[in-house]
Design an enzyme around this catalytic site. Structure first.
Site, PDB file in Angstrom:
ATOM      1  N   PHE A  25     -10.028  22.363 -23.017  1.00 12.58           N
ATOM      2  CA  PHE A  25     -10.851  23.415 -23.316  1.00 12.58           C
ATOM      3  C   PHE A  25     -11.343  24.416 -24.253  1.00 12.58           C
ATOM      4  CE2 PHE A  25      -7.812  26.407 -20.555  1.00 12.58           C
ATOM      5  CZ  PHE A  25      -7.343  25.677 -19.133  1.00 12.58           C
ATOM      6  N   CYS A  31     -14.345  38.642 -27.283  1.00 14.09           N
ATOM      7  CA  CYS A  31     -13.468  39.491 -25.912  1.00 14.09           C
ATOM      8  C   CYS A  31     -14.297  40.521 -26.059  1.00 14.09           C
ATOM      9  CB  CYS A  31     -12.220  39.256 -25.633  1.00 14.09           C
ATOM     10  SG  CYS A  31     -12.384  40.006 -24.248  1.00 14.09           S
ATOM     11  N   CYS A  46      -8.693  45.557 -21.854  1.00 18.11           N
ATOM     12  CA  CYS A  46      -7.969  45.220 -21.756  1.00 18.11           C
ATOM     13  C   CYS A  46      -6.195  44.421 -22.530  1.00 18.11           C
ATOM     14  CB  CYS A  46      -8.071  43.660 -21.619  1.00 18.11           C
ATOM     15  SG  CYS A  46      -7.310  42.475 -21.252  1.00 18.11           S
ATOM     16  N   CYS A  49      -3.666  40.386 -23.502  1.00 20.76           N
ATOM     17  CA  CYS A  49      -3.891  39.441 -23.660  1.00 20.76           C
ATOM     18  C   CYS A  49      -2.434  38.813 -23.993  1.00 20.76           C
ATOM     19  CB  CYS A  49      -4.909  38.883 -24.420  1.00 20.76           C
ATOM     20  SG  CYS A  49      -6.238  38.305 -24.662  1.00 20.76           S
ATOM     21  N   ASP A  50      -2.944  37.183 -23.593  1.00 25.53           N
ATOM     22  CA  ASP A  50      -2.041  36.103 -24.196  1.00 25.53           C
ATOM     23  C   ASP A  50      -2.367  35.181 -25.607  1.00 25.53           C
ATOM     24  OD1 ASP A  50      -3.163  34.928 -21.875  1.00 25.53           O
ATOM     25  OD2 ASP A  50      -0.955  34.749 -21.562  1.00 25.53           O
ATOM     26  N   THR A  51      -3.679  35.899 -25.473  1.00 27.44           N
ATOM     27  CA  THR A  51      -4.212  34.098 -26.705  1.00 27.44           C
ATOM     28  C   THR A  51      -5.381  35.105 -27.661  1.00 27.44           C
ATOM     29  OG1 THR A  51      -5.423  33.852 -23.806  1.00 27.44           O
ATOM     30  CG2 THR A  51      -6.965  33.639 -25.600  1.00 27.44           C
ATOM     31  N   GLU A 114     -13.959  30.550 -17.535  1.00 28.42           N
ATOM     32  CA  GLU A 114     -13.337  31.591 -17.274  1.00 28.42           C
ATOM     33  C   GLU A 114     -13.268  33.040 -17.310  1.00 28.42           C
ATOM     34  OE1 GLU A 114      -8.948  30.113 -17.983  1.00 28.42           O
ATOM     35  OE2 GLU A 114      -8.810  29.001 -15.799  1.00 28.42           O
ATOM     36  N   HIS A 202       1.609  25.196 -17.546  1.00 27.21           N
ATOM     37  CA  HIS A 202       1.578  25.197 -18.920  1.00 27.21           C
ATOM     38  C   HIS A 202       2.550  24.780 -19.585  1.00 27.21           C
ATOM     39  CE1 HIS A 202      -1.730  28.508 -18.918  1.00 27.21           C
ATOM     40  NE2 HIS A 202      -0.569  28.261 -20.506  1.00 27.21           N
TER      41      HIS A 202
HETATM   42  S1  SF4 Z   1      -7.139  38.405 -21.323  1.00 26.33           S
HETATM   43 FE1  SF4 Z   1      -7.683  38.177 -23.743  1.00 26.33          FE
HETATM   44  S2  SF4 Z   1      -9.947  37.399 -23.108  1.00 26.33           S
HETATM   45 FE2  SF4 Z   1      -9.328  38.068 -21.609  1.00 26.33          FE
HETATM   46  S3  SF4 Z   1     -10.526  40.156 -20.508  1.00 26.33           S
HETATM   47 FE3  SF4 Z   1      -8.234  40.070 -21.307  1.00 26.33          FE
HETATM   48  S4  SF4 Z   1      -8.556  40.501 -24.146  1.00 26.33           S
HETATM   49 FE4  SF4 Z   1      -9.978  39.374 -23.272  1.00 26.33          FE
END
Ligand code: SF4
Length: 208
Positions: A25, A31, A46, A49-51, A114, A202
């Protein structure tokens, strides 16, 4: 060009049609739909988000040129056939370009990407996964898999079936109402069998 990389790690792809494949990865920083700061989340385009994609101080993070980045990815893959790199973020299409794709291909990698689909996917990718976000304009409407995090108010999955994807996936939102999201996702797929359920395996396995 110098790429801002949040982290790079070897794991199993957990989601989508390629779930279970060993993969490196490569997570780019940044973003276009959220700053990544909690204080901005409520007002972001958005919000689920979980990242963590902020900064370049994650595992193997930093600033790289194309050849050095591909070399680091290859070193993490090590030995083994069919090397796969999943380029993600953040939003990878803010940075991913032909020189990096070429450098990864030169080292034998399948290059998967992705994206939230608000930017055009680079040419030459081997796998394009788009995950639309409600209220945003998705311009990348073709690829290999459309992965819809569910439920999302204001998004009608049936309206997306006209887009040019090989696979249509519903994935339960990872949120405080996670149980309800799983139930809603199962119910949706049971009622609309062109969609397939995708789980974040995962996380079930304790992998990054
Ligand atoms: S999930 Fe996270 S990385 Fe994906 S578009 Fe939304 S804010 Fe951006």
């Amino acid at each position: 060009m110098s790429y801002a990389v949040n982290e790079i790690f070897l794991t199993l792809q957990g989601e989508g049609m390629q779930a279970g494949r060993r993969a490196v990865f490569l997570r780019f920083a940044g973003c276009n739909l959220w700053s990544g700061r909690e204080v901005d989340r409520a007002a972001a385009a958005c919000r689920f988000c979980d990242t963590d994609f902020v900064g370049t101080d994650g595992e193997n993070g930093g600033r790289y040129e194309a050849e050095a980045l591909a070399e680091r990815v290859a070193a993490l893959w090590g030995e083994g056939d069919r090397p796969l790199v999943v380029v993600t973020g953040g939003e990878p299409m803010l940075q991913l370009d032909a020189p990096l794709i070429d450098a990864l291909h030169a080292r034998g990698f399948d290059v998967a990407m992705e994206s939230n689909g608000t930017l055009t996917a680079a040419a030459g990718l081997d796998w394009v996964c788009i995950s639309p976000k409600s209220g945003t304009e998705v311009i990348q409407r073709a690829g290999d898999e459309l992965k819809l995090v569910w439920p999302q108010e204001g998004l009608d999955p049936e309206a997306l079936l006209g887009w040019d994807f090989k696979h249509f996936l519903i994935q339960p939102m990872d949120c405080a109402e996670g149980e309800a999201a799983i139930r809603a996702s199962i119910d949706y797929v049971m009622a609309h069998p062109r969609w397939r359920l995708s789980l974040q395996t995962h996380k079930l396995l304790g992998l990054p």
